[in-house]
Design an enzyme around this catalytic site. Structure first.
Site, PDB file in Angstrom:
ATOM      1  N   HIS A 320       1.011  -0.709   0.104  1.00 36.89           N
ATOM      2  CA  HIS A 320      -0.377   0.666   0.009  1.00 36.89           C
ATOM      3  C   HIS A 320       0.844   1.398  -0.064  1.00 36.89           C
ATOM      4  CE1 HIS A 320      -3.224   2.975   1.398  1.00 36.89           C
ATOM      5  NE2 HIS A 320      -4.001   2.058   1.170  1.00 36.89           N
ATOM      6  N   ARG A 340      -6.402  10.946   0.276  1.00 37.09           N
ATOM      7  CA  ARG A 340      -5.396  10.726  -1.480  1.00 37.09           C
ATOM      8  C   ARG A 340      -7.409  11.095  -1.950  1.00 37.09           C
ATOM      9  NH1 ARG A 340      -2.576   6.693  -4.006  1.00 37.09           N
ATOM     10  NH2 ARG A 340      -3.545   5.101  -1.924  1.00 37.09           N
TER      11      ARG A 340
END
Lengths: 534, 227
Positions: A320, A340
């Site tokens: 990740h 994000r």
């Protein structure tokens, strides 16, 4: 553990460039650029992290070293005498191994179909990666979206290596899963009129990420768990399975459970078995820290493989892009992709963005590794590692003050505990070991190549090809948990109680280990990681 | 870039261990040699497995925290709560409604709250637990659901309650009632699921399932992306 004066000094570069970055989208990579960065920097492509396994049904297959270590290992039952013909401690239609989202979903559907079900799990019921999934769950349930559009995102993200039928099952069931959870009283983020609030995730072409703040997995898990308990389904905690038991026809017929506290082995007999033990992040491939649950030690992969279940893409691991890098107490912990998705961008030591913030996870991670390892533009940390900034205050600038508190309460709280205010200060992140893209190969009903042995959740493979998109794991555990539960229940109805229970497959596996000398004293499944320092 | 990390003395169930001061309680226990079985779950503050009670030497006050989210301190006396026998009411969500009458049958002890605020003081998530109990008493399930949402079900509230309320289970039922009956269902979702069940997307997806990689790659690279 607030940021040190040196880090605060470096942070000024981020603050200086922030205003000029609002509303500006960094360009996405071209397909060629994506391929290039992956091949050079993604750990899946770094050959010295892999070796060929010497035993079992996929002999010769390439596996990460740490996974090969638990595959090439003796059974915990090697020197244990068990009477498999005695009256079993547990006798059920369906034995579900693992108490996460996949196991709970399977249990609910199998019970609804009239089967007698039991869940055995290693730690507490609900102790699973499901609980930690923050960002969301995908489903094509908006007017501008269709399962086919979702499918294209899934296979494109998966490098076109997905098993097509599994990807189809994933996207076609997705809206049904959301509906099922909604009716069960799962508290999704909604507008007043009931419309689900959905946003983008890395690699999505439509806004189809449903969330429950940033506790999406926790909200789903606690709802499923509550429902399993309401239905009176038997749950046996602190009792991991250490081997699958087969019957005289070579079909799965139960498992040997190990009571972690009394250290007794107990036999569970079942007409069908569903492996839902989750992933393997706690094996720490290539020394990476992990965002995974304490129990993610590849147990189901190991015992399924010994029973003859084939693997697919077991060498494909997801890193990740945004694992916590500092403060040190947060090392490896997940910074949700929703951060994000809401507009936080990765920045180098100069406060410059170097990659589009929502590339697929494999590409985004590789770009961050490249920025630190090759371009040497990472931020050096007092702990000796390098990281990049993730500019969370940009979210407040873009969407208004209070957005982080509303949308990312878990992240805000987690960093606040260690004296970092992510509304005002950017985070420091580096890729963390997050997910096992592959696993044991299943069909559309979750059935492995071993008769009566089902696999669901992260233990299963093929659905996501070699790279999973955000929000498709919470989806897959429920889609294939439900499918496995239903199919196992239907099958159990037609079957007599299995006979001739045996562990002959473990004996043959041991013979292979002896012939190749591959085990080298190791025993698996390891069940618990070893973090003791003395 | 300090090379030396300061060490502190902590007492795990009364026994002294010297550990680096940067560690969380959980890492400190492992550093001390414990291999955890109970009292350890996600290690990231999401699962509530590692509720810990502690006191600092010389201080009378009993403190609490999640072992994975709390740094050690010098003179910390600590113990984990491996399991707490809290009661859960069993119910069929389709048979109950978000009403005080129904809730009182499931969790009658909720209405015995003394207002002592012990639950709120002890919550490692800083949730105003007593306030959501008050909302439940009043039948305001929307507000109870909202402010209890971040609950990890660690059970510390229950351990301190003088009238034996099982707050986290009551809150979970309140959230499920709110989500099932008060929040409105997504209308288009219902339409979409019907369309799928009627097979309306079968042909379109079938084309993709049987497409070769070249074709899929082309479609993928040229797909329209929602702004």
């Amino acid at each position: 553990m607030a940021y040190t004066p040196r880090l605060k000094e470096l942070m000024k570069k981020v603050e200086e460039s922030r205003a000029s970055r609002v509303g500006i989208n960094y360009p996405r990579m071209s397909p060629d650029e994506r391929r290039a960065v992956l091949q050079k920097f993604h750990p899946d492509f770094i050959e010295d992290g892999f070796r060929k396994i010497k035993v079992g049904v996929n002999k010769g297959a390439r596996l990460p070293y740490e996974m090969a270590d638990v595959f090439e290992a003796w059974s915990r039952l090697r020197d244990v005498k068990l009477d498999l013909q005695a009256k079993p401690a547990y006798d059920v239609d369906i034995l579900i191994i693992g108490g996460g989202g996949a196991g709970a979903s399977a249990a609910l559907e199998a019970t609804a179909a009239g089967a007698n079900v039991m869940i055995a799990t290693k730690l507490r019921f609900g102790d699973a990666n499901t609980m930690m999934a923050q960002g969301g769950i995908q489903a094509a349930d908006k007017e501008n979206d269709t399962p086919a559009i979702h499918y294209l995102d899934v296979v494109g993200g998966g490098r076109f290596e997905n098993v097509p039928e599994l990807a189809r099952a994933l996207v076609m069931d997705a809206p049904l899963v959301i509906k099922w959870l909604e009716a069960m009283g799962t508290m999704f983020d909604k507008k007043e009129d009931g419309t689900m609030i959905t946003i983008h995730g890395g690699g999505t072409s439509r806004k189809r990420m449903h969330a429950a703040r940033d506790y999406t997995g926790a909200e789903i898990m606690r709802t499923l768990r509550d429902e399993v308990l309401n239905k009176g389904i038997t749950v046996v905690e602190f009792s991991p399975a250490v081997e699958v038991i087969l019957d005289d026809q070579g079909c799965a017929a139960g498992a040997v459970l190990y009571n972690l506290e009394t250290e007794q082995y107990l036999i569970a007999r079942a007409k069908t078995v569903i492996l839902a033990t989750g992933g393997s992040g706690r094996l720490h491939y290539r020394g990476f820290p992990t965002s995974n649950h304490y129990g993610a030690t590849a147990d189901g992969l190991v015992i399924g493989y010994r029973a003859g279940a084939k693997t697919i893409y077991a060498d494909s691991i997801q890193y990740h892009p945004t694992g916590g890098a500092y403060p040190p107490q947060l090392l490896g912990l997940l910074v949700t992709e929703k951060t994000r998705a809401l507009g936080a961008t990765p920045l180098n030591i100069n406060g410059e963005q170097f990659v589009y913030h929502l590339e697929t996870r494999d590409v985004e991670s590789s770009a961050i590794i490249c920025e630190c390892a090759e371009r040497k533009l990472g931020v050096p940390l007092p702990t000796g590692i390098t990281a990049v900034w993730l500019d969370s205050p940009l979210i407040e600038l873009t969407h208004g003050e209070g957005t982080i508190e509303r949308q990312l309460p878990a992240m805000l709280r987690q960093f606040h505990r260690f004296d970092v205010d992510i509304r005002k200060e950017p985070m420091l992140i580096y890729p963390t070991l997050h997910y096992q893209n592959g696993g044991l190969l299943i069909d559309e009903n979750g059935l492995s190549n071993v008769e009566n042995l089902y696999v669901a959740g992260e233990t299963a493979g093929g659905i996501h090809g070699t790279n999973r998109l955000m929000g498709n794991s919470l989806l897959d555990i429920i889609v294939f948990g439900r499918r496995a539960g239903r199919d196992a229940a239907a099958k159990s109805k037609e079957m007599p109680v299995p006979e001739g229970l045996n562990l002959g497959h473990v004996d043959s596996y041991h013979r292979e280990l002896e012939e190749t000398g591959a085990a080298d004293g190791r025993v698996s499944p390891i069940l618990l990681p070893h973090y003791t320092h003395r | 870039m300090s090379d030396t990390i300061a060490m502190v003395d902590i007492f795990i169930m009364g026994k002294r261990y010297t550990v680096p001061e940067t560690l969380t309680i959980m890492n400190a226990m492992e550093y001390a040699g414990y291999q955890l079985k109970r009292g350890c779950g996600c290690r990231a503050g999401f699962c509530g497995a590692c509720a810990t009670v502690y006191r600092i030497a010389g201080d009378y006050e009993l403190k609490v925290g999640l072992a994975c989210q709390t740094k050690v301190e010098d003179g910390m006396y600590l113990a984990q709560i491996p399991f707490f026998p809290g009661r859960k009411a069993y119910y069929d969500l389709e048979e109950i409604k978000p009403s005080v009458a129904h809730f009182a049958q499931l969790y009658p002890e909720v209405y015995r709250c003394l207002g002592c605020s012990s639950c709120t003081k002890v919550c490692p998530q800083d949730i105003d637990v007593m306030q959501y109990i008050a909302y439940i008493q009043r039948g305001d399930f929307a507000k109870a659901a909202d402010i209890s949402f971040d609950c990890l079900m660690c059970g510390l509230c229950v351990s301190r309650c003088p009238v034996n309320i099982v707050h986290y289970n009551a809150a979970l039922t309140a959230r499920r009632l709110y989500s099932r009956y008060i929040a409105r269902p997504d209308a288009f979702l219902a339409e979409r699921t019907r369309a799928i069940e009627e097979g309306k997307f079968d042909a379109e997806i079938g084309v993709l399932v049987s497409a070769n990689q070249e074709k899929l790659q082309k479609l993928y690279d040229n797909r329209e992306i929602e702004k």
